[in-house]
Design a protein around this motif. Structure first.
Motif: not given
Length: 284
Positions: A8-13
Motif C-alpha cells: 500500500h505504501g508503494y502504491l501511494l508513492t
C-alpha cells in the motif's frame, strides 16, 4: 510490516490513481464504483481502450491489448455486467480480421510514442495475443456477444495449428484453455501442448532478464494443473522475497521511459498481490 501494508505504501508513492483505487477496493473495503469510474476514463467513444492503460502504448487511440487489461480489471471486480464490456466488444468487432481474430496491434500505434516492440505491418493479421485471453474472459463471465463466437473459432483453429510456441503466446493459450466453455476440448489441447508450453517457462526464480516464470502462466490456480505444488510453492516464496524495500514489484523487461516504470509498478504490484491472495499467501 506485512506484505499488504508495504505494498500500500508503494502504491501511494508510485502508482496511478487506477491502481491505488484497485487496492482500496480489493484489500481495504473501498468502493468498487470508483475503480470503474476511473477505468471508464481510458475508454474511447469507439468502445476501445487507450490513453496508456497499457503503459507501453502512450497514445490515446484504441488498441486491442488495452481491452485485455481492462477486462482483467473488470474480472477482479466481478463487473462484467458493466456497459464497458459490450462497448469494448463492439470495438473488437470493428477491428476483427476476416479469420475472426484481432491483431496484436493496429497501425494507429505509430501515431504516438510506444515501446520499441510495439510494431505492426500495415495490414496486421489476427493474433492469439490478445484474442485468446479476451475470448476466455468472455466465456468465464458468460458474455454472449457477436464477437465471441468467431473469436472462439479463431482461437481453436490457431491453437490446433500450434506445435512450438513463445512465452506470451503460450500464456494466452493457457488463459483461453483455462476459461473457455468446452472443457473436454480444452483438456485435449492442453495435454497436446503441455510440453511445448512448459518449454517456454523459466523455472529458476532468480533468472535475470525477460523471463517468464510459472506464476506468470498460473497467476491463480488453473483447472488443468501445469505445475507441481512444489514448483508453485518455490515460486510463491520467491515472489514474496522479491517485494522491494519500497513495497512493490516491477517488470523484468526494459523500462524505456521513466513514467512506465511507475505505471507498470503499480499494475504489477496489484497483480502480484492478487496472485498471493489466490494461493492463500496473504495475511488474513
Amino acid at each position: 510490516m506485512d506484505v499488504l501494508h508495504r505494498a500500500h505504501g508503494y502504491l501511494l508513492t508510485h502508482a496511478r490513481l487506477l491502481d491505488r483505487l484497485r487496492f482500496e477496493a480489493l484489500f481495504a473495503g473501498g468502493p468498487r464504483d470508483r475503480v470503474l469510474d476511473t477505468l471508464r476514463c481510458y475508454q474511447n467513444p469507439d468502445g476501445g481502450f487507450g490513453h496508456a492503460l497499457e503503459p507501453d502504448l502512450r497514445g490515446a487511440a484504441s488498441q486491442p491489448e488495452p481491452v485485455e487489461i481492462a477486462f482483467w480489471i473488470l474480472d477482479e471486480l466481478d463487473a462484467f455486467a458493466d456497459p464497458m464490456v459490450r462497448s469494448a466488444c463492439d470495438y473488437l468487432l470493428s477491428v476483427t480480421t476476416p479469420d475472426g481474430g484481432v491483431p496484436f496491434c493496429l497501425p494507429t500505434v505509430r501515431e504516438a510514442p510506444r515501446a520499441p516492440w510495439w510494431e505492426t505491418p500495415d495490414d496486421p493479421p489476427g493474433n492469439l495475443i490478445p484474442t485468446a485471453s479476451i475470448a476466455g474472459l468472455l466465456h468465464k463471465h458468460g458474455i454472449d456477444h457477436p464477437w465471441r463466437g468467431p473469436a472462439t473459432d479463431f482461437c481453436w483453429r490457431s491453437i490446433s495449428a500450434v506445435d512450438k510456441t513463445t512465452p506470451y503466446e503460450a500464456r494466452a493459450i493457457v488463459t483461453f484453455l483455462d476459461l473457455v466453455d468446452d472443457e473436454e476440448r480444452a483438456r485435449s489441447e492442453f495435454q497436446r501442448l503441455k510440453d511445448a508450453i512448459l518449454a517456454t517457462v523459466t523455472f529458476d526464480p532468480e533468472a535475470p532478464g525477460d523471463a517468464h516464470f510459472p506464476l506468470d502462466f498460473a497467476p491463480s490456480p488453473l483447472r488443468f494443473p501445469l505445475f507441481t505444488e512444489d514448483v508453485l510453492a518455490r515460486h510463491l516464496d520467491a515472489l514474496l522475497a522479491a517485494q522491494s524495500e519500497e513495497g512493490g514489484w516491477n517488470g523484468n523487461w526494459p523500462m524505456w521511459t521513466p513514467v512506465v516504470e511507475h505505471e507498470w509498478g503499480g499494475y504489477l504490484t496489484m497483480g502480484r498481490l492478487r496472485t498471493l491472495q489466490a494461493y492463500g499467501r496473504l495475511p488474513t
